[in-house]
Design a protein around this motif. Sequence first.
Motif, PDB file in Angstrom:
ATOM      1  N   GLY A  30      -2.420   9.045   5.911  1.00  0.00           N
ATOM      2  CA  GLY A  30      -3.122   8.019   6.265  1.00  0.00           C
ATOM      3  C   GLY A  30      -3.145   7.748   7.881  1.00  0.00           C
ATOM      4  O   GLY A  30      -4.090   7.237   8.615  1.00  0.00           O
ATOM      5  N   ALA A  31      -2.196   8.318   8.742  1.00  0.00           N
ATOM      6  CA  ALA A  31      -2.069   8.290  10.016  1.00  0.00           C
ATOM      7  C   ALA A  31      -0.965   9.305  10.515  1.00  0.00           C
ATOM      8  O   ALA A  31      -0.145   9.880   9.616  1.00  0.00           O
ATOM      9  N   LEU A  32      -1.114   9.603  12.039  1.00  0.00           N
ATOM     10  CA  LEU A  32      -0.191  10.762  12.490  1.00  0.00           C
ATOM     11  C   LEU A  32       0.640  10.031  13.439  1.00  0.00           C
ATOM     12  O   LEU A  32       0.031   9.237  14.259  1.00  0.00           O
ATOM     13  N   THR A  33       1.854  10.516  13.712  1.00  0.00           N
ATOM     14  CA  THR A  33       2.586   9.954  14.989  1.00  0.00           C
ATOM     15  C   THR A  33       3.031  11.175  15.494  1.00  0.00           C
ATOM     16  O   THR A  33       3.713  12.210  14.666  1.00  0.00           O
ATOM     17  N   ALA A  72       6.819   2.299   3.653  1.00  0.00           N
ATOM     18  CA  ALA A  72       5.919   3.296   3.671  1.00  0.00           C
ATOM     19  C   ALA A  72       6.523   4.764   3.327  1.00  0.00           C
ATOM     20  O   ALA A  72       7.464   4.720   2.753  1.00  0.00           O
ATOM     21  N   SER A  73       5.571   5.775   3.159  1.00  0.00           N
ATOM     22  CA  SER A  73       6.086   7.030   2.856  1.00  0.00           C
ATOM     23  C   SER A  73       5.927   8.117   4.011  1.00  0.00           C
ATOM     24  O   SER A  73       4.825   8.615   4.226  1.00  0.00           O
ATOM     25  N   PRO A  74       7.080   8.671   4.453  1.00  0.00           N
ATOM     26  CA  PRO A  74       7.168   9.585   5.356  1.00  0.00           C
ATOM     27  C   PRO A  74       6.963  10.774   5.087  1.00  0.00           C
ATOM     28  O   PRO A  74       7.249  11.411   4.123  1.00  0.00           O
ATOM     29  N   ALA A  75       6.228  11.746   5.874  1.00  0.00           N
ATOM     30  CA  ALA A  75       6.173  13.268   5.964  1.00  0.00           C
ATOM     31  C   ALA A  75       6.479  13.918   6.973  1.00  0.00           C
ATOM     32  O   ALA A  75       5.687  13.710   7.960  1.00  0.00           O
ATOM     33  N   MET A  76       7.569  14.521   7.222  1.00  0.00           N
ATOM     34  CA  MET A  76       7.850  15.175   8.425  1.00  0.00           C
ATOM     35  C   MET A  76       7.428  16.749   8.661  1.00  0.00           C
ATOM     36  O   MET A  76       8.009  17.672   8.541  1.00  0.00           O
ATOM     37  N   VAL A  77       6.048  16.532   8.749  1.00  0.00           N
ATOM     38  CA  VAL A  77       5.369  17.899   8.984  1.00  0.00           C
ATOM     39  C   VAL A  77       4.979  18.316  10.278  1.00  0.00           C
ATOM     40  O   VAL A  77       4.163  17.482  10.878  1.00  0.00           O
ATOM     41  N   HIS A  78       5.511  19.420  10.722  1.00  0.00           N
ATOM     42  CA  HIS A  78       5.414  19.715  12.035  1.00  0.00           C
ATOM     43  C   HIS A  78       4.722  20.868  12.546  1.00  0.00           C
ATOM     44  O   HIS A  78       4.405  21.299  13.532  1.00  0.00           O
ATOM     45  N   VAL A 102       4.474  22.196  20.100  1.00  0.00           N
ATOM     46  CA  VAL A 102       3.370  21.507  20.727  1.00  0.00           C
ATOM     47  C   VAL A 102       2.227  22.128  20.214  1.00  0.00           C
ATOM     48  O   VAL A 102       0.931  21.267  19.979  1.00  0.00           O
ATOM     49  N   GLU A 103       2.253  23.218  19.588  1.00  0.00           N
ATOM     50  CA  GLU A 103       1.157  23.920  19.076  1.00  0.00           C
ATOM     51  C   GLU A 103       0.663  23.192  17.667  1.00  0.00           C
ATOM     52  O   GLU A 103      -0.510  22.753  17.463  1.00  0.00           O
ATOM     53  N   GLY A 104       1.733  22.658  16.817  1.00  0.00           N
ATOM     54  CA  GLY A 104       1.456  21.980  15.623  1.00  0.00           C
ATOM     55  C   GLY A 104       0.881  20.374  16.053  1.00  0.00           C
ATOM     56  O   GLY A 104       0.229  19.980  15.477  1.00  0.00           O
ATOM     57  N   MET A 105       1.491  19.789  17.097  1.00  0.00           N
ATOM     58  CA  MET A 105       1.190  18.468  17.583  1.00  0.00           C
ATOM     59  C   MET A 105      -0.171  18.639  17.889  1.00  0.00           C
ATOM     60  O   MET A 105      -1.209  17.608  17.417  1.00  0.00           O
ATOM     61  N   ILE A 106      -0.843  19.694  18.728  1.00  0.00           N
ATOM     62  CA  ILE A 106      -2.357  19.646  18.975  1.00  0.00           C
ATOM     63  C   ILE A 106      -3.107  20.034  17.841  1.00  0.00           C
ATOM     64  O   ILE A 106      -4.090  19.244  17.753  1.00  0.00           O
ATOM     65  N   ALA A 107      -2.541  20.775  16.825  1.00  0.00           N
ATOM     66  CA  ALA A 107      -3.227  21.001  15.821  1.00  0.00           C
ATOM     67  C   ALA A 107      -3.404  19.708  14.826  1.00  0.00           C
ATOM     68  O   ALA A 107      -4.658  19.343  14.419  1.00  0.00           O
ATOM     69  N   ALA A 108      -2.521  19.019  14.626  1.00  0.00           N
ATOM     70  CA  ALA A 108      -2.513  17.698  14.080  1.00  0.00           C
ATOM     71  C   ALA A 108      -3.381  16.792  14.727  1.00  0.00           C
ATOM     72  O   ALA A 108      -4.033  15.947  13.974  1.00  0.00           O
ATOM     73  N   ALA A 109      -3.309  16.562  15.945  1.00  0.00           N
ATOM     74  CA  ALA A 109      -4.134  15.348  16.577  1.00  0.00           C
ATOM     75  C   ALA A 109      -5.497  15.739  16.459  1.00  0.00           C
ATOM     76  O   ALA A 109      -6.109  14.918  16.221  1.00  0.00           O
ATOM     77  N   THR A 153       0.654  -1.176   0.031  1.00  0.00           N
ATOM     78  CA  THR A 153      -0.031   0.146   0.048  1.00  0.00           C
ATOM     79  C   THR A 153       0.699   1.261   0.007  1.00  0.00           C
ATOM     80  O   THR A 153       0.508   2.170  -0.464  1.00  0.00           O
ATOM     81  N   ASN A 154       2.168   1.367   0.674  1.00  0.00           N
ATOM     82  CA  ASN A 154       2.807   2.425   0.619  1.00  0.00           C
ATOM     83  C   ASN A 154       2.196   3.530   1.365  1.00  0.00           C
ATOM     84  O   ASN A 154       1.922   4.686   0.746  1.00  0.00           O
ATOM     85  N   PRO A 155       1.608   3.472   2.600  1.00  0.00           N
ATOM     86  CA  PRO A 155       0.875   4.531   3.143  1.00  0.00           C
ATOM     87  C   PRO A 155       1.694   5.727   3.546  1.00  0.00           C
ATOM     88  O   PRO A 155       2.786   5.790   3.957  1.00  0.00           O
ATOM     89  N   LEU A 156       0.918   7.097   3.534  1.00  0.00           N
ATOM     90  CA  LEU A 156       1.514   8.204   3.804  1.00  0.00           C
ATOM     91  C   LEU A 156       1.423   8.293   5.335  1.00  0.00           C
ATOM     92  O   LEU A 156       0.285   8.315   5.909  1.00  0.00           O
ATOM     93  N   VAL A 157       2.727   8.568   5.900  1.00  0.00           N
ATOM     94  CA  VAL A 157       2.514   8.869   7.346  1.00  0.00           C
ATOM     95  C   VAL A 157       3.120  10.092   7.783  1.00  0.00           C
ATOM     96  O   VAL A 157       4.158  10.539   7.482  1.00  0.00           O
ATOM     97  N   GLN A 158       2.283  11.049   8.750  1.00  0.00           N
ATOM     98  CA  GLN A 158       2.773  12.320   8.919  1.00  0.00           C
ATOM     99  C   GLN A 158       3.437  11.883  10.259  1.00  0.00           C
ATOM    100  O   GLN A 158       2.997  11.490  11.195  1.00  0.00           O
ATOM    101  N   CYS A 159       4.712  12.232  10.365  1.00  0.00           N
ATOM    102  CA  CYS A 159       5.498  12.071  11.640  1.00  0.00           C
ATOM    103  C   CYS A 159       6.155  13.623  12.206  1.00  0.00           C
ATOM    104  O   CYS A 159       6.968  14.313  11.626  1.00  0.00           O
ATOM    105  N   ILE A 160       5.196  13.762  13.355  1.00  0.00           N
ATOM    106  CA  ILE A 160       5.961  14.901  14.108  1.00  0.00           C
ATOM    107  C   ILE A 160       7.078  14.373  15.115  1.00  0.00           C
ATOM    108  O   ILE A 160       6.404  13.881  15.938  1.00  0.00           O
ATOM    109  N   THR A 161       8.190  14.384  15.030  1.00  0.00           N
ATOM    110  CA  THR A 161       9.160  13.782  15.519  1.00  0.00           C
ATOM    111  C   THR A 161      10.218  14.810  15.976  1.00  0.00           C
ATOM    112  O   THR A 161      10.148  15.809  15.775  1.00  0.00           O
TER     113      THR A 161
END
Length: 269
Positions: free
Chosen positions: A63-66, A44-50, A77-84, A19-27
């Motif tokens: 497809g999912a957020l981490t 998988a396909s990572p996107a480091m968007v924070h 923190v503001e970006g994490m909350i907005a994403a969640a 499937t190669n899912p797109l994953v948003q990674c706030i790390t």
Amino acid sequence: MTTEISHTATDLFERMRATNPLVQCITNYVAMNYAANVLLAAGASPAMVHTPEESGEFAAIAGALTVNIGTLSPSWVEGMIAAAKSANDAEKPWVLDPVAHFATGYRRNAVAGLLKLNPTVIRGNASEIIAFGGGQSAGQGVDSGDPVEQAEDAARSLASSQGCVVAVTGAVDFVTDGTRSVRIAGGSDLMPKITATGCSLTALVGAYLAIAPDQAFDATVAALGNFAVAGEIAAKTSNGPASFMTAFIDGLHNLDGATYAKNLRIDVQ
């Protein structure tokens, strides 16, 4: 039961690779490059968007957020909350990695706010999970000072109270949704010698959730199994942390369904 879970995990492994899912990674800063390479190698396909300016909008696309709190700042923190919040609105699963959440008041407050946004999965080391239950952990900064088995009761309690899946990772991983529980063996004792290993595992859990959002427990087990199998295989040709890191990335890339199924070691509790 063990055979059924193993078959499900293998199916999810093959589906994720296909499937190669797109994953948003706030790390964190330390983990970004390694976590992205782990996801790419695993399929998988990572996107480091924070940033708060776009993290919420992007979470509705992925497809999912981490969310990993390793290097916090007010804007992050503001970006994490907005994403969640956006992930919840879009009915997308998300994973919380509460790195050393017990270490400072700032971290405790940040995690308290994120917990209110109902993560699908919480992945942490034993010390982090014990601290959620109010217990005294032996953790030192981001490193766990406690064995996984000492965190199992706290993990079950946290999973029940939060209505989520909790994964405690270490020498032998433990996954529970408060009712079902499994242990997953494998990996290598070299893994803790490489920074961002746990952070990248959190990202991989997101990849599996992306293709099975209604199977959070099974998806988490499959992701941890993927790491454990690839790590165990990589250790056979490694001479130390540096060579292991290369072998591990290659192992994730080269792993196939048959090898995954043959080497997966799950113990139902």
